[in-house]
Design a protein around this motif. Structure first.
Motif, PDB file in Angstrom:
ATOM      1  N   ILE A  91       0.837  -1.204   0.000  1.00  0.00           N
ATOM      2  CA  ILE A  91       0.000   0.000   0.000  1.00  0.00           C
ATOM      3  C   ILE A  91       0.871   1.253   0.000  1.00  0.00           C
ATOM      4  N   LEU A  92       1.969   1.218   0.740  1.00  0.00           N
ATOM      5  CA  LEU A  92       2.895   2.347   0.748  1.00  0.00           C
ATOM      6  C   LEU A  92       3.453   2.606  -0.648  1.00  0.00           C
ATOM      7  N   ARG A 176       8.049  15.517  -0.085  1.00  0.00           N
ATOM      8  CA  ARG A 176       6.847  15.049   0.615  1.00  0.00           C
ATOM      9  C   ARG A 176       6.853  13.524   0.685  1.00  0.00           C
ATOM     10  N   LEU A 177       6.182  13.015   1.676  1.00  0.00           N
ATOM     11  CA  LEU A 177       6.058  11.573   1.860  1.00  0.00           C
ATOM     12  C   LEU A 177       4.599  11.147   1.661  1.00  0.00           C
ATOM     13  N   LEU A 182       2.410   5.439   4.518  1.00  0.00           N
ATOM     14  CA  LEU A 182       3.273   5.212   5.673  1.00  0.00           C
ATOM     15  C   LEU A 182       2.465   4.779   6.888  1.00  0.00           C
ATOM     16  N   LEU A 183       1.259   5.341   7.034  1.00  0.00           N
ATOM     17  CA  LEU A 183       0.390   4.927   8.137  1.00  0.00           C
ATOM     18  C   LEU A 183       0.016   3.454   7.999  1.00  0.00           C
ATOM     19  N   ALA A 184      -0.333   3.034   6.775  1.00  0.00           N
ATOM     20  CA  ALA A 184      -0.665   1.624   6.531  1.00  0.00           C
ATOM     21  C   ALA A 184       0.543   0.737   6.796  1.00  0.00           C
ATOM     22  N   TYR A 185       1.721   1.186   6.380  1.00  0.00           N
ATOM     23  CA  TYR A 185       2.956   0.418   6.581  1.00  0.00           C
ATOM     24  C   TYR A 185       3.258   0.257   8.070  1.00  0.00           C
ATOM     25  N   SER A 189       2.951  -3.256  10.232  1.00  0.00           N
ATOM     26  CA  SER A 189       4.237  -3.789  10.677  1.00  0.00           C
ATOM     27  C   SER A 189       4.392  -3.774  12.196  1.00  0.00           C
ATOM     28  N   TYR A 190       3.814  -2.773  12.853  1.00  0.00           N
ATOM     29  CA  TYR A 190       4.034  -2.617  14.286  1.00  0.00           C
ATOM     30  C   TYR A 190       2.768  -2.823  15.112  1.00  0.00           C
TER      31      TYR A 190
END
Length: 321
Positions: A91-92, A176-177, A182-185, A189-190
């Motif tokens: 997704i990222l 920009r990111l 990143l939220l999905a990643y 992951s965590y």
């Protein structure tokens, strides 16, 4: 709470599994034709894995080896965690492409290694935390993970996390990111692989969030594909509802996933457990429920590993369109 979990399972979790079957086996003949791209991957995941699973279950039943059959749950947990982090990473990358905020190859490699290290460390921790537990009526015995294996994995996991955080901070100062990606990643992951050990209810809720991530990607892909293939008048429910042909086809795809979920997760397993005689004093009263649910979870991983490859021409054509 049980009613809520059942509703989430029926409306979210089960369809997400069935959608992978709908996509994977759609036009399966052309996907496995002699010159088709990924032909052997489709054959292994679509034919080889089910055949191996049937042989495995038959062997366990004939030899009355309930312990070996129960270990299939460990394989399921192993692959489910891997599937979670790969989906978050996917997704990222999808959002980075859509928003033109690209990661370099070394950055992608670091993101992958970080996610996989979290998955492996969490799976080892899970086996060390629980000596045994019951799943779908079977007593599952965890695998013993020695300190000599677990501790280096944990150190590698922490180191990869620090390097990944540093890379993202440096990148954020320059460009920009893709924040949603990143939220999905980070979540897959965590959060999902850690808070699942905090309270048993979280283990029931987390799959629903994973499924929502999955459905967002699948429905986008299916709508784009249906828009490409659109024909007809877009009627639904005998003409009572009219919409665009692509949206009508997508709604039918979603409804079929829900129906198939009820059939394969409930109707078939319960019918088999009632209709077929087996050694209930050995395998309990829900052997087919266990076998089918575990198989679908494992098979889902192998199918997705073919479907969502970047070199799959069908996905490349429709996912980003």
């Amino acid at each position: 709470m049980l009613a809520l979990v059942l509703a989430m399972t029926t409306l979210i979790n089960n369809p997400h599994f069935m959608h992978s079957y709908q996509i994977f086996y759609s036009d399966f003949g052309s996907k496995t034709a002699p010159e088709a791209p990924l032909r052997w991957r489709y054959l292994v995941a679509g034919v080889g894995v089910p055949v191996i699973a049937v042989i495995f279950y038959l062997w366990c039943i004939v030899t009355l080896n309930v312990g070996l059959m129960a270990q299939a749950a460990n394989v399921m947990l192993f692959l489910v965690g891997w599937h979670y982090v790969k989906q978050g990473y996917g997704i990222l990358i999808v959002e980075s492409v859509l928003k033109r905020a690209f990661f370099s190859d070394p950055e992608k490699r670091l993101l992958r290694w970080n996610a996989l290290s979290v998955w492996l460390a969490s799976w080892m921790y899970f086996n060390r935390l629980l000596g045994e537990f019951e799943i779908y009526g079977f007593t599952y015995y965890a695998i013993s993970v020695p300190d000599a294996v677990y501790l280096p994995t944990l150190v590698f996991c922490v180191g990869a996390g620090v390097l990944t955080a540093g890379m993202l901070i440096r990148k954020a100062l320059k460009t920009r990111l893709p924040l949603n990606g990143l939220l999905a990643y980070a979540t897959s992951s965590y959060v999902w692989l850690i808070i699942g050990y905090v309270h048993p209810l979280t283990a029931l809720v987390i799959p629903a969030f994973h499924s929502l991530q999955y459905l967002a990607i699948v429905w986008r892909y299916q709508l784009n594909k249906n828009e490409y293939d659109a024909d007809g008048d877009g009627s639904l429910f005998g003409g009572l509802v009219r919409t665009t042909p692509a949206r009508a086809a997508t709604l039918k795809f979603i409804l079929l996933g829900m129906v198939l979920g009820v059939i394969f997760f409930y109707a078939i397993p319960f019918a088999l457990d009632l209709a077929i005689a087996y050694r209930e004093e050995v395998f309990g009263t829900t052997m087919f429920l266990f076998a089918i649910w575990v198989f679908i979870n494992i098979h889902h991983y192998f199918m997705d590993n073919v479907i969502w490859r970047r070199d799959n021409p069908t996905i490349k054509e429709h996912l980003f369109s």
